[in-house]
Design an enzyme around this catalytic site. Structure first.
Site, PDB file in Angstrom:
ATOM      1  CG  HIS A 130     -58.191   6.143  22.678  1.00  0.00           C
ATOM      2  ND1 HIS A 130     -57.936   6.193  21.325  1.00  0.00           N
ATOM      3  CD2 HIS A 130     -59.544   6.090  22.783  1.00  0.00           C
ATOM      4  CE1 HIS A 130     -59.061   6.165  20.656  1.00  0.00           C
ATOM      5  NE2 HIS A 130     -60.064   6.098  21.528  1.00  0.00           N
ATOM      6  CD  GLU A 131     -61.425   4.723  25.990  1.00  0.00           C
ATOM      7  OE1 GLU A 131     -62.407   5.483  26.119  1.00  0.00           O
ATOM      8  OE2 GLU A 131     -61.263   3.988  25.001  1.00  0.00           O
ATOM      9  CG  HIS A 134     -62.889   9.369  23.965  1.00  0.00           C
ATOM     10  ND1 HIS A 134     -63.171   9.946  22.741  1.00  0.00           N
ATOM     11  CD2 HIS A 134     -62.419   8.124  23.690  1.00  0.00           C
ATOM     12  CE1 HIS A 134     -62.879   9.090  21.774  1.00  0.00           C
ATOM     13  NE2 HIS A 134     -62.411   7.990  22.324  1.00  0.00           N
ATOM     14  CG  ASP A 182     -63.276   6.583  19.116  1.00  0.00           C
ATOM     15  OD1 ASP A 182     -64.167   6.500  19.983  1.00  0.00           O
ATOM     16  OD2 ASP A 182     -62.064   6.612  19.393  1.00  0.00           O
TER      17      ASP A 182
END
Length: 288
Positions: free
Chosen positions: A43-44, A47, A137
């Site tokens: 997930h990170e 980004h 988010d």
């Protein structure tokens, strides 16, 4: 490719995470924690890779006991489109993770119990991150949407107030059904601390936003939006009208009639370089 691989060098693991891993090993929950860490990492990285693609300045990628974060040195002056892509790049990773797990399960590579656990975990992380609560988010998307119509300082303030109210109501609802769920209280504590710190530092966030423009890091300003103010308005009140994604010519009025205009860079220079923090905007009209 090497610039993306360098992101791994910015990975930081919070010390308390090792404690959580140790507890997971002792209590035979290591697989569950490992899946959570893997999910949060992807997930990170979503980004971070999107931010790297747009040449953002990335400071660190942190893994925490209950999530993660990507810290950048960008303070609200990238284009709204770029910002939106970077924000959504995290939750979108769960779609291919779920799809991959389904293929592994279909080909009997992954047992059903593990697939079901991985599926629920990814859905939970994705949905939770899209809640309209800062610094999740969803909270950042709310801030982004408000920035289309409001000044930076107003959009930021409203986002934090809405986040506090939404988080409080959500906690009441969830604690009614699961009052003894330790994870819920840990996450609630994390959000409470994050919101409290962001609220206390909201003015500093605004100053960083202005400084970025002052130093010329506002290449994504595509919309020309004049600000019309009376000559008696103080300069800091004019700066509070500055909006993300917009270039602001300042139209100075006297009794409702146009007296002259200033470029936003002239006002920023007066405020930060000349330290004219409390002068009236009309006093700058013939100073540049």
């Amino acid at each position: 490719m090497s610039e993306y691989l360098q992101l791994l060098g910015k990975l930081r693991i919070h010390p308390t995470l090792w404690i959580v891993i140790g507890i997971a090993v002792v209590t035979a929950h290591f697989i569950s924690v490992l899946m959570l860490l893997f999910t949060v990492l992807i997930h990170e990285l979503g980004h971070a890779i999107a931010a790297q693609h747009f040449k953002w300045r990335i400071k660190s990628i942190s893994l925490l006991p209950f999530g993660g974060s990507v810290e950048t040195e960008e303070y609200g002056n990238k284009s709204l489109k770029e910002d939106c892509i970077v924000i959504l790049a995290g939750p979108l990773q769960h779609l291919w993770l779920i799809g991959s797990a389904y293929l592994f399960y279909s080909f009997s590579i992954m047992p059903y119990e593990l697939y079901q656990q991985f599926l629920y975990l990814n859905l939970a992380v994705m949905v939770f991150n899209l809640l309209p609560i800062w610094p999740l988010d969803g909270g950042k998307l709310l801030f982004l949407g408000l920035s289309l119509y409001r000044s930076f300082i107003d959009a930021h303030r409203f986002t934090l107030l809405f986040s506090i109210g939404f988080a409080f109501l959500s906690l009441l609802l969830v604690s009614f059904f699961q009052p003894f769920n330790l994870n819920i209280w840990i996450i609630s504590g994390f959000l409470a601390v994050s919101l409290s710190m962001e609220w206390k530092q909201r003015y500093y966030a605004f100053i960083r936003f202005l400084l970025e423009r002052h130093y010329g890091r506002n290449v994504g300003l595509a919309v020309l939006r004049p600000i019309r103010v009376e000559e008696s308005v103080q300069i800091h009140k004019v700066l509070e009208k500055f909006q993300r994604g917009c270039k602001h010519p300042i139209i100075i009025l006297k009794n409702g009639k146009e007296r002259g205009s200033l470029d936003e860079n002239e006002i920023l220079h007066a405020y930060f370089s000349d330290k004219l923090t409390n002068v009236k905007i009309g006093d700058l009209l013939y100073s540049y």
